[in-house]
Design an enzyme around this catalytic site. Structure first.
Site: not given
Length: 642
Positions: A34, A102
């Site tokens: 992420h 993301c």
């Protein structure tokens, strides 16, 4: 005034991916990444829409690493306006763990701020995961979790995992997947400073961009500025760009066709399907660069150069042009047009050495060697090593794994093997290699071995003793490695990490005076060639598994030379000739080094060497006798050798 730009990197799996990925997927995946972009004193990321937090104070905690991306000359207000433009594009309901996540958002922001992009190990993670059989099998499960998700980000619980998942890992995989997905899409925080959705929506002065009700579930790249689009062009051989807009009715009609093509035609790191919504961010600048004035417009690129443009919703034409682009980018192997029935009929199953010796005799022999050793070093003492053999290894092999607990630890086997290899000569180690040969017939041993192919892997420890080894050890080692190649995960890792050592052993053994050694070497050669053939066939078919093939032009040339020398010298054993010819045919058939191989085959007079095997004295008094072997030799000689 310029401002520094950083990327914060987190591992959503909290280290679990690094520990279990090789066991589950057959590939080492160090994290489920992420990312967020940190600029102007704020950490901005995509999950429940575009969110903001104080740097390092989001619900993800402290970053695993921080990447310095340089500085931006864009001022903060301009960046805020850019985020306001794209916020309707990066909504919670569109988030998808693999296709639109993301990292898609971070990459877009980096393109806008600096013209840079995320490192490939982050961007390519979904492709790396989906290129594994496990990842491909799990894809529908991940899609089902995100499909039809409400705007509050509530995930659908994962359905039953596919049958390809090992039952022992099903619960772990399901819980890990749910935890990763929930962490990725949550914006809750346990820190004093909570994350929040970025920028409260102001009263609109123009009609807002419609929000799609379904999540993106195809491998479509998103570009909202010229920098992010140019990065896609730089990193992919073939690119199909779809210029669309929120108010375009025909675009919505052709979009399912574009997404279906993206799903069926994408190849990891080679082909990209890019959607450019001209109403979002700086996408209009991308359209202006390529003269796009109407939507839908499709532009196709090869090696960064525009090759074709089409407008409108002609689905058959779009499919044709995409197929033509892929044909130009990845022309088919010349041998795919040949009729090769004998080669195609070769079973690609690994040749196994499955005979189980008298295990009590083996134990007695190894124990004698241990007792006779003048000194002993290593973590396992003489007595401990003998106890591992007598109480762990031998009972397990006798029971074939059926009467012992499924969670039995194989770590003592490794420790004992390391100690034995450190204290005994190669001539004394052949019973130890034989125990591993038998053990590698068991799925549990293979599964454990596939995750332990580092320097202390028993397979590699025993392989390290191959140089100048006596006949008994050499033949046993060849058989052990042959059995290891029956497991495709071990096979791949051995080709990646130990190809040179295995090839040295194999080439020398093909020329050994002893026919048993030559036959074992021919068997290992076949298993290696069959493994590569399976992957090359998948690659030709465009399947993700084929992207895993580990090609090496020098190795192809070295092996071809060794196989021909072995064939030329083999005058007695027809089975050796059969296995060497099959190996040669599989190696040549879909090799990407076909031009170099063709020249080598001509120089080495490959056709003559093969045809001589059919003549009197070429292999036995009458030459090769078996019809199927003769047919194979003739086919390889006449169709694959100049």
């Amino acid at each position: 005034m310029s401002a520094p730009v950083e990327v914060y990197v987190y591992d959503l799996s909290k280290g679990v991916a690094s520990q279990l990925s090789l066991q589950l997927t057959g590939k080492q995946i160090d994290g489920v990444w992420h990312t967020s972009v940190v600029v102007f004193g704020k950490e901005i990321f995509y999950g429940q829409g575009i969110c903001e937090a104080e740097p390092g104070r989001s619900h993800h905690g402290s970053p695993l690493r921080v990447i310095n991306m340089g500085e931006t000359s864009i001022d903060e207000q301009t960046f805020v306006e850019y985020l306001d433009q794209i916020k309707e594009h990066y909504t919670a309901d569109k988030y998808h763990l693999l296709d639109f996540n993301c990292n898609s958002f971070t990459n877009d922001c980096l393109g806008f701020l600096t013209g840079g992009s995320l490192p490939s190990y982050i961007k390519d993670l979904p492709s790396d995961f989906l290129s594994t059989p496990f990842g491909a099998a799990l894809r529908p499960t991940i899609d089902a979790m995100f499909k039809g998700r409400a705007s509050n980000g509530v995930l659908t619980p994962p359905p039953d995992l596919p049958n390809t998942t090992d039952p022992a890992n099903s619960a772990l995989t399901s819980s890990l997947l749910q935890a990763v997905a929930a962490s990725a899409t949550s914006n809750n925080s346990g820190s004093p400073s909570s994350s929040r959705n970025y920028l409260p929506t102001p009263a609109p002065t123009s009609p807002p961009t419609p929000v799609q009700g379904n999540s993106l579930t195809t491998p479509v790249h998103i570009a909202t500025n010229p920098s992010s689009f140019h990065n896609v062009l730089r990193t992919h051989r073939a690119v199909v760009a779809f210029f669309t807009s929120a108010t375009c009715g025909p675009c919505r009609m052709i979009e399912p066709v574009f997404e279906e093509l993206a799903k069926s035609k994408s190849r990891a790191n080679d082909v990209a399907f890019v959607k450019i919504d001209l109403s979002v961010g700086m996408s209009s600048a991308v359209g202006g660069e390529y003269g796009v004035r109407v939507t839908p417009t499709f532009i196709l690129f090869l090696d960064g150069n525009k090759t074709h443009e089409m407008k409108g919703i002609n689905a058959p034409e779009l499919r044709t042009q995409v197929d033509l682009l892929l044909y130009q980018a990845f022309p088919p192997h010349p041998h795919t047009a040949l009729s090769l029935p004998a080669i195609e009929a070769i079973p690609l199953n690994a040749i196994l050495f499955s005979q189980v010796p008298n295990l009590d005799v083996v134990l007695t022999k190894v124990t004698e060697f241990i007792d006779a050793a003048p000194s002993w070093s290593g973590s396992a003492t003489k007595e401990a090593t003998k106890q591992i053999l007598a109480k762990n290894i031998i009972p397990y092999l006798k029971a074939r794994g059926s009467s012992l607990p499924p969670n039995i630890s194989f770590e003592p086997w490794r420790d004992a093997t390391i100690s034995l290899a450190a204290n005994l000569s190669a001539g004394q180690l052949f019973p130890v290699a034989d125990l591993w040969r038998v053990g590698l017939l068991q799925p549990a041993v293979c599964g454990w071995s596939a995750t332990k192919l580092g320097p202390e892997s028993p397979i590699l420890v025993l392989l390290s003793k191959a140089e100048d080894a006596p006949r008994n050890y050499t033949v046993t080692l060849l058989k052990m490695i042959s059995n290891a190649f029956a497991n495709k995960v071990i096979a791949r890792e051995l080709l990646l990490s130990s190809r040179s050592s295995i090839t040295t052993l194999m080439v020398a053994s093909l020329l050994h005076d002893d026919a048993t050694v030559r036959l074992a070497a021919a068997s290992l050669t076949f298993n290696m060639a069959a493994h590569l053939q399976r992957l090359r066939v998948e690659k030709v078919r465009g399947n993700a598994e084929g992207d895993d093939v580990s090609e090496n032009e020098d190795w192809d040339l070295e092996m071809t030379t060794a196989l021909l020398e072995g064939l030329e010298r083999e005058k007695a054993n027809e089975e050796i000739v059969h296995r060497l010819t099959a190996s040669l045919g599989l190696l040549i058939r879909l090799s990407p080094s076909i031009e170099q191989l063709t020249s080598l085959l001509e120089v080495l007079q490959a056709q003559k060497i093969l045809k001589d095997k059919l003549e009197k004295g070429g292999c036995g008094d009458a030459g090769v006798v078996k019809k199927e072997v003769r047919k194979l030799i003739e086919e390889v000689a006449t169709k694959l050798c100049p």
